[in-house]
Write an enzyme that holds these catalytic residues in place. Sequence first.
Site, PDB file in Angstrom:
ATOM      1  N   ASP A   3      -4.562   1.271   4.424  1.00 53.62           N
ATOM      2  CA  ASP A   3      -3.748   0.088   4.163  1.00 53.62           C
ATOM      3  C   ASP A   3      -3.300  -0.560   5.486  1.00 53.62           C
ATOM      4  OD1 ASP A   3      -2.198  -1.652   2.586  1.00 53.62           O
ATOM      5  OD2 ASP A   3      -0.440  -0.345   2.661  1.00 53.62           O
ATOM      6  N   GLY A  24       4.344  -4.444  -4.534  1.00 54.67           N
ATOM      7  CA  GLY A  24       4.207  -4.424  -5.986  1.00 54.67           C
ATOM      8  C   GLY A  24       5.233  -3.608  -6.735  1.00 54.67           C
ATOM      9  N   ASN A  39      -0.411  -2.853  -5.023  1.00 54.13           N
ATOM     10  CA  ASN A  39       0.089  -1.841  -4.087  1.00 54.13           C
ATOM     11  C   ASN A  39       1.528  -1.507  -4.450  1.00 54.13           C
ATOM     12  OD1 ASN A  39      -2.338  -2.181  -2.833  1.00 54.13           O
ATOM     13  ND2 ASN A  39      -1.496  -2.629  -0.817  1.00 54.13           N
TER      14      ASN A  39
HETATM   15 ZN    ZN Z   1       1.053  -4.489   2.087  1.00 50.42          ZN
END
Ligand code: ZN
Length: 288
Positions: free
Chosen positions: A83, A216, A236
């Site tokens: 990520d 998220g 995410n």
């Molecule tokens: Zn991010």
Amino acid sequence: MLANMRNLLKEADSRGTAIGCFNATGLENILAVIAAAEKLHTPVMIQFAQAHEEEHLMTLDVIGPVMMDAARRASVPVGVHLDHAVELDYIRKALELGFTSVMFDGSDLPYDENILLTRRAVELARKYGASVEAEIGVMAGITLNNQKIAEDRSLEEKMYTDPKAARQFAESTGIDCLACTFGTVHGFYKSAPRLNFELVEELYRTLPVPIVMHGGSGISREDYRRVIRAGVRKINYYTYMAKAGGEAAEKAAAAAETPLFHDLACAAVEAMTKNAEEALQIFSAREE
Ligand SMILES: [Zn+2]
């Protein structure tokens, strides 16, 4: 079993659902997320962010092999993702470990330079059979470097993803999915987020690749459903799961005569499993 992000996204799109992607900052998160996914028989992704390393939470060298092993052992498909990587060398490191997808985050760079480096990230990932997520625009909140930590974690509408630029970016880089900005931020929300669902619908129509939502967690069930209906295919999720784990550990510590770490960790895993399960249930629900 190990799964590739491209296939996971394709499947999510055909079902009208989203794949949940959870941050692995330690063994406890990994155990919780995989247990939740196995219980629900749903595919999932686990990810490690370059920023975790800078925040001294964990290193890729230590957690990467653990993530890979957990994914291989799981009874459900698990994507192992990097990520918010800002360096190609760091991406190479994850690919060498066997990660099935990586995110190159060039959103701090000028548009042309972002395109150039994202394209190089795609070329590199393809050699390993891995897929690539990228980002244009700005995601407020905690992210890869200190310059991007917005003071109030709020976002202005003018910073939202422009569909035309996003389409051009996706077409000229060959990425597999794009992190878009439409009202979510990383970290905790100080006030209820206002998501631009019309923009998500437009992005879904315009983009040749699936839409990823960062920041998220902390969104209402109804908003999750609306945003997935509008076309988000990867979400995410981390902060609110970490909060659930922290609160459970705190409670266990207060109840114990002598708090022992393994007991607190067990309490945290249990609470994070429940939290991940609730999130996955929403993300993977098909419309009736
Ligand atoms: Zn991010």
